[in-house]
Design a protein around this motif. Sequence first.
Motif, PDB file in Angstrom:
ATOM      1  N   TYR A 132       0.890  -1.091  -0.120  1.00  0.00           N
ATOM      2  CA  TYR A 132      -0.136   0.056   0.050  1.00  0.00           C
ATOM      3  C   TYR A 132       0.939   1.275  -0.112  1.00  0.00           C
ATOM      4  O   TYR A 132       1.981   1.318   0.794  1.00  0.00           O
ATOM      5  CB  TYR A 132      -0.834  -0.168   1.260  1.00  0.00           C
ATOM      6  CG  TYR A 132      -1.827  -1.161   1.232  1.00  0.00           C
ATOM      7  CD1 TYR A 132      -3.256  -0.887   0.637  1.00  0.00           C
ATOM      8  CD2 TYR A 132      -1.687  -2.339   1.809  1.00  0.00           C
ATOM      9  CE1 TYR A 132      -4.156  -1.872   0.609  1.00  0.00           C
ATOM     10  CE2 TYR A 132      -2.519  -3.512   1.672  1.00  0.00           C
ATOM     11  CZ  TYR A 132      -3.827  -3.171   1.330  1.00  0.00           C
ATOM     12  OH  TYR A 132      -4.491  -4.258   1.450  1.00  0.00           O
ATOM     13  N   VAL A 133       0.434   2.363  -0.953  1.00  0.00           N
ATOM     14  CA  VAL A 133       1.173   3.352  -0.883  1.00  0.00           C
ATOM     15  C   VAL A 133       0.405   4.910  -0.440  1.00  0.00           C
ATOM     16  O   VAL A 133      -0.813   4.846  -0.904  1.00  0.00           O
ATOM     17  CB  VAL A 133       2.039   3.588  -2.236  1.00  0.00           C
ATOM     18  CG1 VAL A 133       2.659   5.050  -2.218  1.00  0.00           C
ATOM     19  CG2 VAL A 133       2.845   2.634  -2.609  1.00  0.00           C
ATOM     20  N   LEU A 134       0.743   5.691   0.489  1.00  0.00           N
ATOM     21  CA  LEU A 134      -0.090   6.575   1.039  1.00  0.00           C
ATOM     22  C   LEU A 134       0.839   7.645   1.643  1.00  0.00           C
ATOM     23  O   LEU A 134       2.053   7.361   1.846  1.00  0.00           O
ATOM     24  CB  LEU A 134      -1.137   6.126   1.794  1.00  0.00           C
ATOM     25  CG  LEU A 134      -0.545   5.768   3.088  1.00  0.00           C
ATOM     26  CD1 LEU A 134      -1.846   5.588   4.323  1.00  0.00           C
ATOM     27  CD2 LEU A 134      -0.282   4.192   3.141  1.00  0.00           C
ATOM     28  N   ASN A 135       0.201   8.975   1.595  1.00  0.00           N
ATOM     29  CA  ASN A 135       0.767   9.933   2.253  1.00  0.00           C
ATOM     30  C   ASN A 135       0.125  10.663   3.569  1.00  0.00           C
ATOM     31  O   ASN A 135      -1.010  10.679   3.417  1.00  0.00           O
ATOM     32  CB  ASN A 135       0.985  11.208   1.309  1.00  0.00           C
ATOM     33  CG  ASN A 135       1.885  12.225   1.750  1.00  0.00           C
ATOM     34  OD1 ASN A 135       1.866  12.701   2.701  1.00  0.00           O
ATOM     35  ND2 ASN A 135       2.835  12.636   1.070  1.00  0.00           N
ATOM     36  N   THR A 136       0.797  10.441   4.586  1.00  0.00           N
ATOM     37  CA  THR A 136       0.512  10.893   5.942  1.00  0.00           C
ATOM     38  C   THR A 136       0.882  12.225   6.502  1.00  0.00           C
ATOM     39  O   THR A 136       1.136  12.275   7.525  1.00  0.00           O
ATOM     40  CB  THR A 136       0.476   9.550   6.970  1.00  0.00           C
ATOM     41  OG1 THR A 136       1.792   9.393   6.839  1.00  0.00           O
ATOM     42  CG2 THR A 136      -0.613   8.592   6.527  1.00  0.00           C
ATOM     43  N   GLY A 137       1.458  13.034   5.511  1.00  0.00           N
ATOM     44  CA  GLY A 137       2.187  14.085   5.833  1.00  0.00           C
ATOM     45  C   GLY A 137       3.711  13.860   5.190  1.00  0.00           C
ATOM     46  O   GLY A 137       4.453  14.725   5.006  1.00  0.00           O
ATOM     47  N   SER A 138       4.143  12.516   5.115  1.00  0.00           N
ATOM     48  CA  SER A 138       5.247  11.942   4.362  1.00  0.00           C
ATOM     49  C   SER A 138       4.801  10.788   3.379  1.00  0.00           C
ATOM     50  O   SER A 138       3.989  10.061   3.824  1.00  0.00           O
ATOM     51  CB  SER A 138       6.339  11.608   5.334  1.00  0.00           C
ATOM     52  OG  SER A 138       6.978  12.965   5.773  1.00  0.00           O
ATOM     53  N   PRO A 139       5.389  10.599   2.347  1.00  0.00           N
ATOM     54  CA  PRO A 139       5.177   9.436   1.494  1.00  0.00           C
ATOM     55  C   PRO A 139       5.486   8.174   2.028  1.00  0.00           C
ATOM     56  O   PRO A 139       6.609   7.917   2.757  1.00  0.00           O
ATOM     57  CB  PRO A 139       5.591   9.578   0.131  1.00  0.00           C
ATOM     58  CG  PRO A 139       6.922  10.637   0.716  1.00  0.00           C
ATOM     59  CD  PRO A 139       6.513  11.640   1.649  1.00  0.00           C
ATOM     60  N   HIS A 140       4.671   6.953   2.271  1.00  0.00           N
ATOM     61  CA  HIS A 140       4.836   5.728   2.785  1.00  0.00           C
ATOM     62  C   HIS A 140       4.549   4.534   2.155  1.00  0.00           C
ATOM     63  O   HIS A 140       3.556   4.637   1.298  1.00  0.00           O
ATOM     64  CB  HIS A 140       4.064   5.677   4.072  1.00  0.00           C
ATOM     65  CG  HIS A 140       5.204   6.416   5.390  1.00  0.00           C
ATOM     66  ND1 HIS A 140       5.922   5.980   5.997  1.00  0.00           N
ATOM     67  CD2 HIS A 140       4.680   7.572   5.607  1.00  0.00           C
ATOM     68  CE1 HIS A 140       6.552   6.865   6.728  1.00  0.00           C
ATOM     69  NE2 HIS A 140       5.597   7.957   6.667  1.00  0.00           N
TER      70      HIS A 140
END
Length: 265
Positions: A132-140
Amino acid sequence: MQITFYKYQGAGNDFVLIDNRNNELKSLDKQTVATLCDRRFGIGGDGLMLLENEAGYDFKMVYYNADGNEGSMCGNGGRCIVAFAKHLGVITDTTKFLATDGTHHAKISAEGNWVSLQMIDVDTINRDGEAYVLNTGSPHYVKLTSDLDVKDVYNDGYAIRNNATYKANGINVNFVEPVRDEEGFFVRTFERGVENETYACGTGVTAVALAMAKHNEQFGSISTPIKVLGGNLNIRFNYDGEKFNNIFLEGPAELVFQGDISVDV
């Protein structure tokens, strides 16, 4: 010039903090920050933060990665700077501050060592194969794995962070495994900017909690305990099947020591 610094840690994620409300440090070059964060030749830390004045807010958080570059949002750094602000007398029990990804609200315990930090809302989670790829303030990048306690996180994380898809901008790589016979997950993270595994990553464990809720088709009000190498964190949030909101990253934030050091500015 001679400056006073403070060393904080949040679940083993450690930072150099400097009170720059008087704006004495008008700029910090990449090499100076990297040297201050160096564990052999400087103070040592996963990053460096300046606490500065900002109209309409209690303070502004300026964050640098350990490599000296200005970074994106750091969750555990955000919790540590809230504890720092309380130590300085800037805040008491609640705060509103500005970071690179926008406005953040937080609450801190009376003792000043436990912080609940609101993170940005998330409405997009993409897939990269099984990850899974998502951004929570930084990309993860979040990937389920097994035998995580013995996994080669440095080399496996380095390979993903530097592959053709992510090399240009970098990505933080999180490996996750359900905790056996307990609720929650065990997480280990390779962080861009540090370019190594860290003991904790706040935006990373937040990304893991959200990704696992989507993976397991959990909806409603959710609280997810996370174990990291440096201790325990908790993420609570709401998920309606499309958007994650009211996301809070919670855990310890403690002053380790303070001192003075000379820097070239």
